[in-house]
Design an enzyme around this catalytic site. Structure first.
Site, PDB file in Angstrom:
ATOM      1  N   SER A 408       0.737  -1.281  -0.052  1.00 46.94           N
ATOM      2  CA  SER A 408      -0.008  -0.164  -0.038  1.00 46.94           C
ATOM      3  C   SER A 408       0.849   1.394  -0.081  1.00 46.94           C
ATOM      4  O   SER A 408       0.435   2.441  -0.150  1.00 46.94           O
ATOM      5  CB  SER A 408      -0.951  -0.117   1.305  1.00 46.94           C
ATOM      6  OG  SER A 408      -0.400  -0.597   2.492  1.00 46.94           O
ATOM      7  N   HIS A 429      -2.924  -3.051  -6.076  1.00 50.44           N
ATOM      8  CA  HIS A 429      -3.321  -2.517  -4.680  1.00 50.44           C
ATOM      9  C   HIS A 429      -4.691  -2.587  -4.280  1.00 50.44           C
ATOM     10  O   HIS A 429      -5.517  -2.008  -4.957  1.00 50.44           O
ATOM     11  CB  HIS A 429      -2.868  -1.270  -4.483  1.00 50.44           C
ATOM     12  CG  HIS A 429      -3.046  -0.405  -3.277  1.00 50.44           C
ATOM     13  ND1 HIS A 429      -3.229   0.812  -2.995  1.00 50.44           N
ATOM     14  CD2 HIS A 429      -3.440  -1.266  -1.771  1.00 50.44           C
ATOM     15  CE1 HIS A 429      -3.517   1.216  -1.643  1.00 50.44           C
ATOM     16  NE2 HIS A 429      -3.451  -0.028  -0.930  1.00 50.44           N
ATOM     17  N   GLU A 441      -6.381  -0.230  -7.098  1.00 51.14           N
ATOM     18  CA  GLU A 441      -5.276   0.668  -7.740  1.00 51.14           C
ATOM     19  C   GLU A 441      -4.283  -0.389  -8.405  1.00 51.14           C
ATOM     20  O   GLU A 441      -3.454  -0.987  -7.698  1.00 51.14           O
ATOM     21  CB  GLU A 441      -4.842   1.337  -6.707  1.00 51.14           C
ATOM     22  CG  GLU A 441      -5.555   2.527  -6.493  1.00 51.14           C
ATOM     23  CD  GLU A 441      -4.916   3.560  -5.439  1.00 51.14           C
ATOM     24  OE1 GLU A 441      -5.165   4.661  -5.333  1.00 51.14           O
ATOM     25  OE2 GLU A 441      -3.798   3.143  -4.674  1.00 51.14           O
ATOM     26  N   ASN A 479      -4.568   6.514  -0.936  1.00 49.58           N
ATOM     27  CA  ASN A 479      -3.992   6.720   0.315  1.00 49.58           C
ATOM     28  C   ASN A 479      -2.985   8.260   0.365  1.00 49.58           C
ATOM     29  O   ASN A 479      -2.915   8.749   1.379  1.00 49.58           O
ATOM     30  CB  ASN A 479      -3.031   5.683   0.619  1.00 49.58           C
ATOM     31  CG  ASN A 479      -4.026   4.317   1.049  1.00 49.58           C
ATOM     32  OD1 ASN A 479      -5.169   4.582   1.523  1.00 49.58           O
ATOM     33  ND2 ASN A 479      -3.478   3.158   0.956  1.00 49.58           N
TER      34      ASN A 479
HETATM   35  P1  NAI Z   1      -1.155  -9.357   7.516  1.00 51.47           P
HETATM   36  O1  NAI Z   1      -0.035  -9.218   8.481  1.00 51.47           O
HETATM   37  O2  NAI Z   1      -2.567  -9.575   7.962  1.00 51.47           O
HETATM   38  O3  NAI Z   1      -0.818 -10.701   6.593  1.00 51.47           O
HETATM   39  C1  NAI Z   1       0.639 -10.908   6.071  1.00 51.47           C
HETATM   40  C2  NAI Z   1       0.685 -12.338   5.825  1.00 51.47           C
HETATM   41  O4  NAI Z   1       2.008 -12.639   5.121  1.00 51.47           O
HETATM   42  C3  NAI Z   1       1.018 -13.064   7.230  1.00 51.47           C
HETATM   43  O5  NAI Z   1      -0.019 -14.234   7.600  1.00 51.47           O
HETATM   44  C4  NAI Z   1       2.368 -13.759   7.126  1.00 51.47           C
HETATM   45  O6  NAI Z   1       2.328 -14.999   7.755  1.00 51.47           O
HETATM   46  C5  NAI Z   1       2.537 -14.017   5.557  1.00 51.47           C
HETATM   47  N1  NAI Z   1       3.713 -13.869   5.298  1.00 51.47           N
HETATM   48  C6  NAI Z   1       4.799 -13.276   5.708  1.00 51.47           C
HETATM   49  N2  NAI Z   1       6.163 -13.310   5.009  1.00 51.47           N
HETATM   50  C7  NAI Z   1       5.578 -14.573   3.971  1.00 51.47           C
HETATM   51  C8  NAI Z   1       6.528 -15.272   3.043  1.00 51.47           C
HETATM   52  N3  NAI Z   1       7.541 -15.008   2.871  1.00 51.47           N
HETATM   53  N4  NAI Z   1       5.615 -16.395   2.599  1.00 51.47           N
HETATM   54  C9  NAI Z   1       4.529 -16.638   2.731  1.00 51.47           C
HETATM   55  N5  NAI Z   1       3.874 -15.808   3.664  1.00 51.47           N
HETATM   56  C10 NAI Z   1       4.244 -15.009   4.287  1.00 51.47           C
HETATM   57  O7  NAI Z   1      -0.899  -8.277   6.637  1.00 51.47           O
HETATM   58  P2  NAI Z   1      -1.839  -7.430   5.499  1.00 51.47           P
HETATM   59  O8  NAI Z   1      -2.731  -6.465   6.444  1.00 51.47           O
HETATM   60  O9  NAI Z   1      -2.786  -8.695   4.857  1.00 51.47           O
HETATM   61  O10 NAI Z   1      -1.125  -7.005   4.451  1.00 51.47           O
HETATM   62  C11 NAI Z   1      -0.350  -7.405   3.679  1.00 51.47           C
HETATM   63  C12 NAI Z   1       0.065  -6.329   2.442  1.00 51.47           C
HETATM   64  O11 NAI Z   1      -1.119  -5.866   1.896  1.00 51.47           O
HETATM   65  C13 NAI Z   1       0.980  -5.179   3.072  1.00 51.47           C
HETATM   66  O12 NAI Z   1       1.732  -5.209   1.981  1.00 51.47           O
HETATM   67  C14 NAI Z   1      -0.121  -4.385   3.035  1.00 51.47           C
HETATM   68  O13 NAI Z   1       0.451  -2.910   3.135  1.00 51.47           O
HETATM   69  C15 NAI Z   1      -1.102  -4.308   2.045  1.00 51.47           C
HETATM   70  N6  NAI Z   1      -2.511  -3.709   2.437  1.00 51.47           N
HETATM   71  C16 NAI Z   1      -2.951  -3.719   3.239  1.00 51.47           C
HETATM   72  C17 NAI Z   1      -4.250  -3.389   3.564  1.00 51.47           C
HETATM   73  C18 NAI Z   1      -4.995  -3.184   4.899  1.00 51.47           C
HETATM   74  O14 NAI Z   1      -6.067  -2.608   5.055  1.00 51.47           O
HETATM   75  N7  NAI Z   1      -4.517  -4.251   5.938  1.00 51.47           N
HETATM   76  C19 NAI Z   1      -4.759  -2.586   2.402  1.00 51.47           C
HETATM   77  C20 NAI Z   1      -4.015  -2.569   1.210  1.00 51.47           C
HETATM   78  C21 NAI Z   1      -2.785  -3.447   1.242  1.00 51.47           C
END
Ligand code: NAI
Length: 694
Positions: A408, A429, A441, A479
């Site tokens: 993001s 995104h 996006e 954002n």
């Molecule tokens: P989250 O912490 O809920 O999920 C991340 C997941 O990725 C975890 O379950 C973790 O175990 C897994 N993970 C980490 N490294 C890994 C690897 N090497 N191989 C496989 N799995 C792996 O985080 P979230 O909120 O889902 O965010 C993920 C991405 O999405 C980030 O880049 C964030 O900026 C982006 N994002 C988040 C939004 C939100 O509202 N939470 C909105 C839009 C984008």
């Protein structure tokens, strides 16, 4: 006769085919063709006429590009007079959709037959007006005012099979529609049909108070929007005044609403959502790469939602997680989410099983990625982690496979630099919750190729998203713009506002949720972590977080929450705010609603202008569509750039300059583009139009 309406005869049954595919809007030539066709059928001694559409559907309704231009006869009511005055029967044969004026045309006929899964509806309310060709008077006469109000006030289409049950589709046709409709019409020649306009059985004795109660329920969710109220008022006329007077009432409401700002805003977005899919400079032969299987890296909040979106649209998808435990948790969350939808009756058990079977999981990174046709990464928001993941993806994925990141904030170019295929790296995104939010996006890196962009676009559309292509920068479009609002929220709290004062103004404007309530939902610790990483401070927000008030997840944030997550004012928050203001020696004052609104919207508009200067967004409409589809912005306000135009850019420029000086926020210094447009008397809309012409 023109080609727009084709006339065929099958003995004494004539067929008039609306022929302006794909959607057969009721443009002047179609109206004229229908009138001429009805007259010719009458002159030719036809006993029955079947109206049918070519292409995808019966008819999508009025031709909106003709709105606001001088009206060219014949009008729709003139066409309807010819239908209703026809000596035999006229039968509408519906496939695909009959929407708006298209359904009104069908309602003016003696009878309607349809394919079972055809859609019928009156979506005018969503364009900011009321049905304008008798729909609000004929439909209640066929199914009763309360049932009609539900359809007309919501604007949501229903299946023809449901319309058949309600009583405004006479028969469902299986097999070939035209042959079936002709046979049905022939079998019903001589039967006496009562035209909708002449029916009284469903409106006689309607209890006005019962109607008003139903309508009050329907209007609860349409805060601030005028057209639903207009629709309810028009339908009310169906049982309080004679048919002709009801039509007059409907016409008055239509004319007033269609000329209003809200309708202009809604049409701006309606056309805009089509426009954003036309990507400037994209070569016609830029082909999307085929995607049979999606692999999502990371099964957290976003990864799970993205995977669900794919399965919801029939795409096989595998989530890759780091451990069996994390994987099981991620999959369970998806399953639980679907199960809730089944429990609410919005998803069948069979469809749930289908989706569940499409969604698989694995901890075998290399083995799974090797089978992917597209990879979307959704791991932690950390550049080092992302780069490691992309280096691994690059080695494991087949050559030619597109690698997308859901980051993001992070630079797509830097992420791409970890691979040997930067031309195949893009941002995709999604917005949270990713299985619900329509906005996508798509981010174009400096090296992203057209086929990679086409793949992200086409795949996004396939899984029900609205992809908007943007450039690579911190926060991308949405954002980045809301980020410029945040310092003003902080300042308003210091200078005199409390959280409900700010949220109330934004919610009255039509936002689903004000910025502080949104913060509580997302978690205040996230913003605090970003500030810490960037070395910035926000004294009020920091003081709130310092008390362990992280928002809904801790039961307290800018508000406090009860067990049912109801938002309640917490006197403690006022105390914290007053405390900080006192320490900083800020003299608090009463701030008007107008000032609150301007100080929240103007910084976004200003940043939007910079985004346009930099070419991060192609057109003002891209920005507006992003806000409507990803940020809870009310469509009837048209988005931030549309709003700025309604204020006048000279006015916007002057106010920005004034607030920049008064608040010392350098971000509010008018952007060069606003200076330029204000000086020329231009608008963002005129800029968009010029880009389209170029
Ligand atoms: P989250 O912490 O809920 O999920 C991340 C997941 O990725 C975890 O379950 C973790 O175990 C897994 N993970 C980490 N490294 C890994 C690897 N090497 N191989 C496989 N799995 C792996 O985080 P979230 O909120 O889902 O965010 C993920 C991405 O999405 C980030 O880049 C964030 O900026 C982006 N994002 C988040 C939004 C939100 O509202 N939470 C909105 C839009 C984008």
């Amino acid at each position: 006769m023109s080609d727009f309406v084709q006339h065929a005869t099958h003995g004494d049954v004539h067929v008039l085919r609306l022929n302006n595919p794909p959607v057969n809007t009721l443009r002047t030539e179609i109206r004229a063709g229908l009138l001429a066709g009805m007259n010719a059928a009458k002159a030719g001694g036809a006993k029955a006429v079947v109206l049918i559409g070519s292409g995808r559907m019966f008819c999508a309704g009025a031709e909106m590009t003709e709105f606001g231009k001088p009206r060219v006869p014949p009008s729709l009511p003139e066409v309807f007079d010819a239908i209703e005055g026809f000596p035999g029967i006229v039968v509408a044969a519906i496939h695909g959709s009959a929407l708006g004026g298209g359904l009104e045309l069908a309602l003016a006929c003696h009878a309607r037959v349809a394919v079972a899964d055809a859609q019928v509806g009156l979506p005018e309310v969503k364009r900011g007006f009321v049905p304008g060709a008798g729909g609000t008077q004929r439909l209640p006469r066929m199914i009763g005012p309360e049932a009609a109000a539900k359809i007309i006030v919501s604007g949501d289409p229903i299946k023809a099979s449901e319309a058949h049950r309600l009583g405004f589709v006479d028969a469902i046709i299986e097999g070939d529609l035209e042959a079936g409709a002709v046979a049905w019409a022939r079998a019903n020649i001589g039967r006496s049909f009562t035209l909708a306009r002449d029916r009284t059985d469903r409106i006689a004795g309607q209890d006005a108070a019962a109607y008003d109660a139903v309508v009050a329920g329907l209007l609860k969710r349409t805060r601030g929007q005028e057209s639903p109220k207009g629709c309810a008022e028009a339908v009310r006329a169906s049982f309080t005044v004679p048919f002709e007077d009801g039509l007059k009432k409907e016409r008055e409401l239509f004319s007033t609403l269609v000329a209003g700002e809200q309708s202009k805003a809604l049409r701006h977005i309606f056309f805009g959502e089509r426009e954003v899919l036309r990507i400037p400079g994209m070569p016609a032969d830029a082909k999307s790469l085929p995607v049979e299987r999606l692999v999502v890296i990371g099964g957290g909040t976003m990864g799970g939602g993205i995977a669900m979106s794919a399965a919801n649209f029939g795409v096989p998808v595998t989530i890759v997680e780091m451990s069996e435990e994390a994987l099981a948790k991620g999959l369970a969350r998806c399953h639980a989410n679907w199960e809730r939808t089944v429990a609410s009756g919005r998803l069948s058990q069979a469809e749930y099983e289908k989706r569940k079977a499409l969604l698989t999981g694995s901890t075998d990174f290399e083995g799974t990625v090797a089978k992917a046709d597209l990879v979307i990464e959704a791991v932690f928001e950390n550049m080092e982690v992302k780069k490691q993941v992309f280096a691994r993806l690059d080695k494991a994925a087949r050559p030619g496979v597109v690698l997308a990141s859901n980051t993001s904030t992070l630079s797509i170019d830097e992420i791409a630099s970890a691979t040997s295929r930067p031309e195949l790296v893009v941002g995709m995104h999604f917005f949270s919750p990713a299985n619900v939010m329509r906005l996508l996006e798509n981010v174009r890196g400096a090296k992203s190729s057209w086929p990679a962009i086409a793949t992200a676009t086409e795949f996004g559309k396939r899984i029900g998203k609205l992809p908007v292509l943007v450039g690579n920068c911190d926060g991308f479009v949405g954002n980045r713009m809301t980020g410029k609002r945040t310092p003003q929220v902080e300042k308003l709290l210091l200078e005199g506002c409390l959280p409900p004062d700010i949220d109330k103004v934004m919610e009255a404007y039509g936002m689903a949720m004000g910025p502080l309530a949104t913060g509580d939902l997302a978690g205040l610790d996230i913003g605090a972590a970003v500030r810490k990483a960037r070395g910035t401070v926000a004294p009020v927000a920091d003081a709130i977080v310092a008390q362990g008030r992280f928002g809904q997840k801790t039961g307290k944030g800018w508000y406090m929450y009860d067990e049912s997550r109801r938002r309640l004012v917490d006197p403690e928050v006022e105390r914290i705010i007053l405390d900080v203001a006192e320490k900083m020696q800020v003299r608090r004052r009463k701030i008007s609603d107008e000032e609150i609104l301007e100080r929240l919207l103007l910084p976004m508009v200003n940043e939007g202008a910079r985004i346009l200067e930099e070419g991060v967004a192609y057109r003002p409409i891209d920005i507006d569509v992003i806000f409507i589809n990803g940020f809870g912005w009310p469509a009837f306000r048209g988005g931030p750039m549309f709003w700025a135009d309604t204020q006048g850019l000279k006015n916007v420029r002057d106010k920005l300059a004034r607030y920049a000086e008064a608040t010392g926020d350098a971000n509010l210094k008018p952007a060069a583009l606003i200076e330029k447009l204000a000086a020329e008397g231009g608008t963002f809309a005129s800029m968009g139009a010029a880009a389209k012409a170029a």
